[in-house]
Design a protein around this motif. Sequence first.
Motif, short mmCIF file in Angstrom:
data_model
loop_
_atom_site.label_atom_id
_atom_site.label_comp_id
_atom_site.label_asym_id
_atom_site.label_seq_id
_atom_site.Cartn_x
_atom_site.Cartn_y
_atom_site.Cartn_z
N ALA A 165 1.60 15.51 -6.20
CA ALA A 165 2.27 14.44 -5.45
C ALA A 165 1.36 13.98 -4.31
CB ALA A 165 3.61 14.94 -4.91
N LEU A 166 1.49 12.70 -3.94
CA LEU A 166 0.66 12.16 -2.86
C LEU A 166 1.19 12.57 -1.49
CD1 LEU A 166 0.37 8.56 -4.33
CD2 LEU A 166 -1.32 10.39 -4.46
N GLY A 167 2.43 13.06 -1.47
CA GLY A 167 3.04 13.51 -0.23
C GLY A 167 4.47 13.90 -0.52
N ALA A 168 5.06 14.68 0.39
CA ALA A 168 6.44 15.11 0.15
C ALA A 168 7.10 15.46 1.48
CB ALA A 168 6.48 16.30 -0.79
N ARG A 183 0.84 -1.21 0.00
CA ARG A 183 0.00 0.00 0.00
C ARG A 183 0.88 1.26 0.00
NH1 ARG A 183 -3.70 -0.74 4.98
NH2 ARG A 183 -2.08 -2.22 5.61
N PRO A 184 1.76 1.37 -1.00
CA PRO A 184 2.70 2.51 -0.97
C PRO A 184 2.01 3.87 -1.05
CG PRO A 184 2.88 1.34 -3.06
CD PRO A 184 2.00 0.51 -2.18
N GLU A 185 0.79 3.90 -1.65
CA GLU A 185 0.12 5.22 -1.76
C GLU A 185 -0.15 5.82 -0.38
OE1 GLU A 185 -0.89 2.30 -3.23
OE2 GLU A 185 -2.37 1.88 -1.70
N ALA A 186 -0.24 4.94 0.64
CA ALA A 186 -0.49 5.45 2.00
C ALA A 186 0.75 6.15 2.58
CB ALA A 186 -0.89 4.28 2.91
N LEU A 187 1.88 6.04 1.88
CA LEU A 187 3.09 6.69 2.39
C LEU A 187 3.03 8.20 2.27
CD1 LEU A 187 5.83 4.35 0.81
CD2 LEU A 187 4.93 4.28 3.15
N GLY A 188 2.19 8.68 1.34
CA GLY A 188 2.14 10.13 1.09
C GLY A 188 1.80 10.91 2.35
N GLU A 189 0.76 10.49 3.03
CA GLU A 189 0.33 11.19 4.25
C GLU A 189 1.41 11.09 5.34
OE1 GLU A 189 -1.91 13.34 4.63
OE2 GLU A 189 -1.47 13.52 6.77
N LEU A 190 2.05 9.93 5.41
CA LEU A 190 3.13 9.77 6.40
C LEU A 190 4.31 10.69 6.09
CD1 LEU A 190 3.24 5.88 6.95
CD2 LEU A 190 2.11 7.62 8.36
#
Length: 307
Positions: free
Chosen positions: A263-266, A226-233
């Motif tokens: 980007a989903l997160g940075a 579930r790498p997309e969940a890394l964005g928020e982290l």
Amino acid sequence: MKSSAPGKIILFGEHAVVYSRPALAAPIRQARVEAEVLDSDSPGLWLDAPLINFHGELSALPADHPISRVFSDLFQRLSLSAPPDLRVSIKSDLPVAAGLGSGAAVSVALLRALSEFLHQPLPVEQVNQMTFEIEKLYHGSPSGIDNAVIAYDMPVYFIKGKPIETFACAKPFTLVVADTGVPAPTKESVGGVRRLWLRDTNRFEALFDEIAQISTMARHFIETGRPEALGELMNQNHEFLQEMTVSSAELDALVATARKAGALGAKLSGGGRGGNMIALTNQAQAQSVAQALTSAGAVRTLITEIC
Ligand code: PMV
């Protein structure tokens, strides 16, 4: 004899890792260092290393230069009484002093190529340990995460002083790495955090604990596909790094630009106060996020697939 080593990026947990919290790092396979060792027809040990602008006999390089130390440490380890006659070349597509692990990658590639050429290949843990000793010349008191991820060439879940845990990704993900172009020695940002930690230990310990949870969750998301969940982290980790004063106006601007560009997160990556940031994107958007970062002032961008 040729050997190569990857660059690296810290995904989560920089700085907190110095205080024994877990951090995650991954190799960047697209940007590598390659070392080649050949017999020399003229006596002496000849080195061709464009990355430090050096072409000549190794003895002309100061004995305390990290690259000289790779040779001397290895020869000592292999109990060679005199250095052999060799020609060694080091090629790198990793920028120097940009937080991408160029120094550690040079050490790992050289140790491997030399020890194999001399018919005494070193086990990976020995390469890791020797590279750690040489990293101290670059960084003072490194946690050891850079040498671990580069020597093992796998994503690592790293806790200082504990056995190295590598792990696999269930699904690859894309990162855009962008360099602010602001030079920022890791030694200084680590020293800055230490001074603040001494003054306000409880607050900093609490921040490190929050980051430890983020690193642990991130590993779980990577391992379970579930790498997309890394964005928020990443966004949360960046906020904690801001609180620790290791972000900068330039890093914050690039982080904001990446998010605005889809980007989903940075977050910043590495020592901070300059250097690099990373953004998680869908593969299709990576190019446009990279372009937005360049327009916002990034001096270099790199798109890399993790795992
Ligand atoms: O600047 P880099 O990418 O070498 O990363 C430094 C990471 C720190 O956690 C800040 C320091 C360390 O030794 O782990």
